[in-house]
Scaffold this active site. Structure first.
Site, PDB file in Angstrom:
ATOM      1  CG  ASN A   1      39.774 -35.598  96.976  1.00 26.98           C
ATOM      2  OD1 ASN A   1      40.348 -35.087  97.946  1.00 26.98           O
ATOM      3  ND2 ASN A   1      38.688 -36.346  97.100  1.00 26.98           N
ATOM      4  CD1 TRP A   2      46.478 -35.016  95.554  1.00 30.12           C
ATOM      5  CD2 TRP A   2      47.651 -33.439  96.623  1.00 30.12           C
ATOM      6  NE1 TRP A   2      47.367 -34.481  94.661  1.00 30.12           N
ATOM      7  CE2 TRP A   2      48.107 -33.505  95.299  1.00 30.12           C
ATOM      8  CE3 TRP A   2      48.243 -32.511  97.493  1.00 30.12           C
ATOM      9  CZ2 TRP A   2      49.130 -32.697  94.812  1.00 30.12           C
ATOM     10  CZ3 TRP A   2      49.251 -31.702  97.012  1.00 30.12           C
ATOM     11  CH2 TRP A   2      49.691 -31.793  95.683  1.00 30.12           C
ATOM     12  CE  LYS A   3      39.800 -39.697  97.802  1.00 34.04           C
ATOM     13  NZ  LYS A   3      39.142 -40.987  97.618  1.00 34.04           N
TER      14      LYS A   3
ATOM     15  CD  GLU B   1      34.236 -38.670  93.453  1.00 30.95           C
ATOM     16  OE1 GLU B   1      35.376 -38.737  92.974  1.00 30.95           O
ATOM     17  OE2 GLU B   1      34.024 -38.475  94.664  1.00 30.95           O
TER      18      GLU B   1
ATOM     19  N   GLY C   1      38.532 -45.731  94.571  1.00 25.86           N
ATOM     20  CA  GLY C   1      39.692 -46.456  95.075  1.00 25.86           C
ATOM     21  C   GLY C   1      39.666 -47.956  94.841  1.00 25.86           C
TER      22      GLY C   1
ATOM     23  CG  HIS D   1      34.552 -37.319  98.712  1.00 27.37           C
ATOM     24  ND1 HIS D   1      34.658 -38.590  99.221  1.00 27.37           N
ATOM     25  CD2 HIS D   1      35.264 -37.302  97.563  1.00 27.37           C
ATOM     26  CE1 HIS D   1      35.413 -39.310  98.411  1.00 27.37           C
ATOM     27  NE2 HIS D   1      35.791 -38.556  97.393  1.00 27.37           N
TER      28      HIS D   1
END
Ligand code: PGA
Length: 248
Positions: free
Chosen positions: A8-10, A169, A175, A95
């Site tokens: 998931n590169w956001k 998640e 992060g 998300h």
């Protein structure tokens, strides 16, 4: 079943960086895909070019979001049908960054799941509690609320070859480098697996873990029997770290 790794590169990779990453690491990603299912989720603008790069391979491409509406006057939105037309195979929905920053409710997420199923795009449904909810012992209540409408929809409208992907998640792991204790994760994944197998008995269910997955913690995470793959944010931006996660 192979582990499923979703990058998931956001909004962390520019269009050019996304294309360069795929072009430069093409051969190495193809080798990794012999033993792992890999899905790359770049920003909307890079989807079509990256689909083109991987068109003769088993690397799949996913979107990070889609509109809750099928078509109409929704400035700036992208419809599931358009994603389908360009060859998008997966789409992340729910998300926590969308729930928190864009006020997406479980009702909105359920509408997206309907549209994705109608367009034969595999939803990757994300759920997860905040730190406060965890401290208040509300994990199971929160996760149930986040997932129940999607389960009903999937139950009533078989889609995507009867495959369901749920990514757990914990919001406070995303992060931050914080990972829940092994026993806690085992308890949550056991509960989640039992719930889904009971409610969707005819489905093939894949449970992903996401939140600070790295090459350092992934081997431990792989000891949890119910985890079938990983949703990887930060560590997927660098080929070496993503590749180590897959090969650990
Ligand atoms: P992270 O992000 O790996 O950077 O914690 C995961 C995610 O948000 O999907």
């Amino acid at each position: 079943m192979k582990y499923l790794y979703v990058a998931n590169w956001k909004m962390n990779m520019s269009f050019e960086k996304s294309i360069t990453f795929c072009a430069q690491n093409y051969n190495r990603l193809i080798s990794l895909s012999a033993t792992a299912d890999i899905v790359i989720c770049p920003s909307f603008i890079a989807l079509k070019s990256i689909i083109e790069i991987f068109k003769n391979s088993i690397i799949a491409i996913g979107a990070q979001n889609c509109s809750q509406y099928a078509i109409g006057p929704y400035t700036g939105e992208i419809a599931a049908q358009s994603l389908k037309e360009i060859g998008v195979a997966y789409c992340i929905v729910g998300h926590s960054e969308r729930r928190i920053h864009y006020g997406e409710t479980s009702e909105v997420i359920a509408k997206k799941v309907v549209l994705l199923c109608e367009n034969n795009i595999q939803p990757i449904i994300c759920i997860g509690e905040t730190e406060m909810e965890c401290n208040q012992q509300k994990i199971f209540t929160v996760l149930t609320q986040q997932i129940e409408q999607c389960i009903k929809i999937i139950h009533n409208m078989p889609c995507c070859a009867n495959r369901v992907i749920i990514a757990y998640e914990p919001v406070w792991s995303i992060g931050t480098g914080i990972i829940l204790k092994q026993e806690q994760l085992e308890k949550i994944f056991t509960w989640l697996a039992e719930l889904l197998y009971a409610q969707l008995p005819n489905y093939s269910i894949q449970l992903l873990y996401g939140g600070s997955v790295s090459s350092i913690n992934v081997s431990q995470l792989k000891t949890i029997r119910q985890i079938d793959g990983f949703l990887v944010g930060g560590a997927s931006l660098n080929f070496e770290s993503f590749s180590k996660i897959i090969t650990q």
